[in-house]
Scaffold this active site. Structure first.
Site, PDB file in Angstrom:
ATOM      1  N   GLY A 162       0.794  -1.238   0.000  1.00 39.72           N
ATOM      2  CA  GLY A 162       0.000   0.000   0.000  1.00 39.72           C
ATOM      3  C   GLY A 162       0.819   1.277   0.000  1.00 39.72           C
ATOM      4  O   GLY A 162       0.318   2.334  -0.363  1.00 39.72           O
ATOM      5  N   GLU A 163       2.075   1.190   0.400  1.00 36.22           N
ATOM      6  CA  GLU A 163       2.942   2.376   0.407  1.00 36.22           C
ATOM      7  C   GLU A 163       3.578   2.611  -0.962  1.00 36.22           C
ATOM      8  O   GLU A 163       4.311   3.580  -1.163  1.00 36.22           O
ATOM      9  CB  GLU A 163       4.028   2.223   1.471  1.00 36.22           C
ATOM     10  CG  GLU A 163       3.606   2.688   2.861  1.00 36.22           C
ATOM     11  CD  GLU A 163       2.361   2.014   3.409  1.00 36.22           C
ATOM     12  OE1 GLU A 163       2.370   0.776   3.537  1.00 36.22           O
ATOM     13  OE2 GLU A 163       1.369   2.714   3.684  1.00 36.22           O
ATOM     14  N   ASN A 199      -4.489   1.537   3.711  1.00 29.69           N
ATOM     15  CA  ASN A 199      -4.680   2.945   3.358  1.00 29.69           C
ATOM     16  C   ASN A 199      -4.895   3.123   1.857  1.00 29.69           C
ATOM     17  O   ASN A 199      -4.362   2.369   1.048  1.00 29.69           O
ATOM     18  CB  ASN A 199      -3.439   3.740   3.770  1.00 29.69           C
ATOM     19  CG  ASN A 199      -2.185   3.255   3.057  1.00 29.69           C
ATOM     20  OD1 ASN A 199      -1.640   2.217   3.422  1.00 29.69           O
ATOM     21  ND2 ASN A 199      -1.742   3.967   2.034  1.00 29.69           N
ATOM     22  N   ASP A 229      -2.826   7.288   7.198  1.00 26.68           N
ATOM     23  CA  ASP A 229      -2.357   5.902   7.081  1.00 26.68           C
ATOM     24  C   ASP A 229      -3.030   4.984   8.095  1.00 26.68           C
ATOM     25  O   ASP A 229      -2.402   4.099   8.661  1.00 26.68           O
ATOM     26  CB  ASP A 229      -0.831   5.801   7.200  1.00 26.68           C
ATOM     27  CG  ASP A 229      -0.327   4.403   6.850  1.00 26.68           C
ATOM     28  OD1 ASP A 229      -0.900   3.780   5.939  1.00 26.68           O
ATOM     29  OD2 ASP A 229       0.621   3.925   7.501  1.00 26.68           O
ATOM     30  N   ASP A 274      -4.643   2.202   8.055  1.00 28.62           N
ATOM     31  CA  ASP A 274      -5.003   0.963   7.371  1.00 28.62           C
ATOM     32  C   ASP A 274      -6.148   0.283   8.124  1.00 28.62           C
ATOM     33  O   ASP A 274      -6.111   0.212   9.350  1.00 28.62           O
ATOM     34  CB  ASP A 274      -3.815  -0.005   7.344  1.00 28.62           C
ATOM     35  CG  ASP A 274      -2.696   0.449   6.429  1.00 28.62           C
ATOM     36  OD1 ASP A 274      -2.416   1.666   6.394  1.00 28.62           O
ATOM     37  OD2 ASP A 274      -2.101  -0.399   5.753  1.00 28.62           O
ATOM     38  N   ARG A 302      -6.663   0.512  13.360  1.00 29.04           N
ATOM     39  CA  ARG A 302      -5.520   1.415  13.495  1.00 29.04           C
ATOM     40  C   ARG A 302      -5.958   2.802  13.966  1.00 29.04           C
ATOM     41  O   ARG A 302      -5.225   3.507  14.659  1.00 29.04           O
ATOM     42  CB  ARG A 302      -4.829   1.565  12.121  1.00 29.04           C
ATOM     43  CG  ARG A 302      -4.011   0.387  11.676  1.00 29.04           C
ATOM     44  CD  ARG A 302      -2.528   0.615  11.817  1.00 29.04           C
ATOM     45  NE  ARG A 302      -1.906   1.461  10.837  1.00 29.04           N
ATOM     46  CZ  ARG A 302      -1.121   1.055   9.841  1.00 29.04           C
ATOM     47  NH1 ARG A 302      -0.924  -0.231   9.650  1.00 29.04           N
ATOM     48  NH2 ARG A 302      -0.514   1.925   9.056  1.00 29.04           N
TER      49      ARG A 302
HETATM   50 CA    CA Z   1      -0.279   1.677   5.271  1.00 25.41          CA
END
Ligand code: CA
Ligand code: CA
Length: 591
Positions: free
Chosen positions: A195-196, A278, A320, A322, A347
């Protein structure tokens, strides 16, 4: 040669092998029944619903102080970091993964190695958050796991030799696999990390015996799902409707929503539950809209990969947060009824109780001390009520330079990160490993480039308190109240298990395996394993004795991404071993 009951002739050597290891093939029934069979652990979660609850009570609050190490096994080599795995045990054989995509079969009585498999990883792998692996799946005669270069590998359970290897996604685009696969009805179900890097998240099913792909379900709105039959790809619906509805322009093409933590399976509703990470990039000003299905929980049909329902915890995420955290099925008994519920600790700092038949929001509540980005949840829908000014500022307002910095709590590593919680059927409480930290976060401009970080954000994490970061919490899903807490100096990063012996087990980065009274939170046991415990404990019985195992080896995202927090843990030594404990026979109370 001999002939078995199926009329298949077996070579004497193969028979000898089978006898010496004694591990039978794992069936669908074994996996679906795992929570009720304490003599083995054949699913991630000690049951596909993910409760991590054992009915065993030989080991209990009275005698846990006598728990003793039976053996420890080193994963070896210089690859000493990030042992986030949960072992499996079947017929006296332990199957366990280690960092850098390694798998071991170990004699569960003696700790002797039976075989080891090291995946050959290319130089260009891009795991965002350490070289971890969280566990294997067992099916038939195979041990199956995902690699850091985004492949599924099926090994023969007796020899460790590969039986099939399948590429799930392109590691050069930033994909990886770190989660344990799930087995449902003969299919291996996996998600992906990345995801990053602006990947497109997906959940996929493969035939466990052949490795052939059965279906794929992308988790970013606009991407088509497919079912594969007779070598043909049959369209199975665009995820979430048309492209660009909850995403502006082409942003859905690199929308993230990685399914990096794997899933759980509820046989009662025949649903896979996967969380999504995210939306990409982190800079939310580049993608106004809800950005489905990022930061969500999805109920997926295991037969064809269609989405039954979704619940988004952080629409238009900008921190972020997630939404990958495990959705744990449980029976919620209230108002004279038993509701098929499921809970998840996000999160973003909120814990959610959902109806797992339809995804309806039942209730939500904070499980951390402070949440800055939202004032609360809409009591009907569970949608967050955003705090004005809680989102990092738009770089476009600053002539394209760095946008306004905000302080956000929880930090992006989350009120809870990957480490799984546990649910006790005895106390009806969830035991949630959590952390108290905040971050400075700001946004910057960014554009997508294959294989490069796609964030458009900068950040620094800080502890929220002087004397502790980690908090193990007992949370009541009926009231949303914290029943007890245990505070730990370093951030908690290991999974949790609970037992009918009224015990809760988890590990600490300081190196301890710890046991607590499930009702009161009193610490009853600690043993230092020599390196940080970021693995997930299991328990099982063998020859009438109760065993506990946990991996030891500090690592994971905290030392890599932790900012000020990384300073708290900088002196912790890395490691790589699996520890196994048991209660001496004379310490078991007679019944
Ligand atoms: Ca993430
Ligand atoms: Ca079992």
């Amino acid at each position: 040669m001999r002939t078995n009951k199926f009329g298949i002739r077996i070579a004497a050597s193969a028979l000898a092998l089978a006898v010496s290891y004694g591990a039978q093939a794992v069936t669908d029934e074994d996996i679906m029944n795992d929570a009720n069979t304490p003599e083995d652990v054949v699913s991630y979660g000690m049951g596909t619903q993910g409760q991590r609850f054992s009915s065993l009570e030989d080991l209990n609050t009275d005698n846990v102080k006598f728990l003793q190490p039976a053996w420890a096994f080193s994963f070896g080599s210089e690859k000493m970091r990030g042992q986030e795995t949960q072992p499996m045990v079947k017929d006296g054989v332990m199957y366990v993964s280690a960092s850098y995509s390694r798998v071991y079969a170990i004699d569960a009585k003696t700790g002797e190695e039976l075989w080891q498999y090291d995946a050959r990883l290319p130089d260009g792998i891009m795991p965002c958050c350490d070289v971890v692996n969280r566990g294997v799946a067992l099916y038939d005669d195979k041990v199956i796991f995902g690699t850091l270069d985004a492949k599924l590998v099926a090994l023969n359970k007796d020899t460790g030799k590969p039986m099939w290897i399948k590429k799930v996604a392109d590691y050069q685009a930033g994909y990886a696999i770190t989660a344990a696969p799930l087995v449902v009805k003969g299919k291996i179900i996996t998600g992906v990390s990345g995801g990053e890097f602006g990947i497109v998240g997906k959940v996929e099913a493969y035939d466990a015996n052949t490795g052939e792909k059965v279906w794929t379900r992308p988790t970013v709105e606009g991407h088509m799902g497919y079912v594969y039959k007779d070598g043909k790809a049959i369209e199975n619906g665009i995820s979430g409707g048309k492209a660009g509805v909850t995403w502006p322009g082409d942003m859905w093409k690199n929308g993230g929503a990685a399914t990096w933590l794997g899933g759980t399976y509820d046989p009662e509703t025949d649903s896979l539950f996967f969380g999504t990470g995210n939306p990409a990039p982190w800079n939310s000003h580049l993608r106004p809209g809800d950005n489905l299905f990022s930061s969500s929980r999805l109920a997926i049909d295991p037969d064809d990969g269609s989405i039954k329902w979704h619940f988004q915890t952080t629409p238009h995420d900008g921190w972020d947060y997630d939404g990958v955290n495990e959705l744990v099925s449980f029976d919620l008994k209230e108002g004279g009824k038993t509701i098929k519920a499921a809970a998840t600790a996000d999160r973003n700092g909120f814990m959610y109780v959902l109806n797992r038949e339809n995804g309806d929001f039942i209730r939500g509540f904070p499980f951390v001390d402070k949440i800055t980005w939202a004032k609360g949840l809409d009591p009907k829908t569970g949608r967050p009520i955003y705090t004005e000014g809680g989102r990092p500022g738009n770089p476009a307002d600053m002539e394209g330079k760095k946008g306004k910095t905000v302080v956000a709590q929880p930090a992006f590593l989350g009120g809870k990160n990957w480490m799984p919680m546990a649910y006790s059927q005895e106390t009806e409480l969830f035991y949630v490993p959590s952390n108290e930290w905040s971050m400075d976060i700001w946004n910057e401009n960014v554009s997508y480039k294959k294989g490069a970080a796609f964030l458009g954000a900068g950040f620094t994490i800080k502890p929220a308190n002087d004397d502790y970061i980690g908090v193990l919490r007992a949370m009541d899903p009926k009231t949303g109240k914290e029943v007890w807490r245990y505070e730990n100096t370093a951030p908690l990063w290991g999974g949790v298990m609970t037992t009918a012996g009224n015990l809760v087990f988890t590990g600490t980065p300081e190196g301890y395996l710890k046991a607590f009274d499930a009702k009161t939170g009193e610490e009853l046991y600690r043993f230092n394993t020599g390196s940080g415990v970021v693995g997930t404990p299991i328990t099982w019985t063998m020859d009438g004795e109760q065993y506990v195992s946990v991996a030891s080896g500090w690592g994971g995202a905290v030392p890599l991404w932790g900012g000020e927090v990384a300073k708290v843990v900088k002196d912790f030594n890395q490691g790589g071993s699996i520890w196994t404990f048991k209660l001496p026979k004379d310490r078991v109370a007679s019944k």
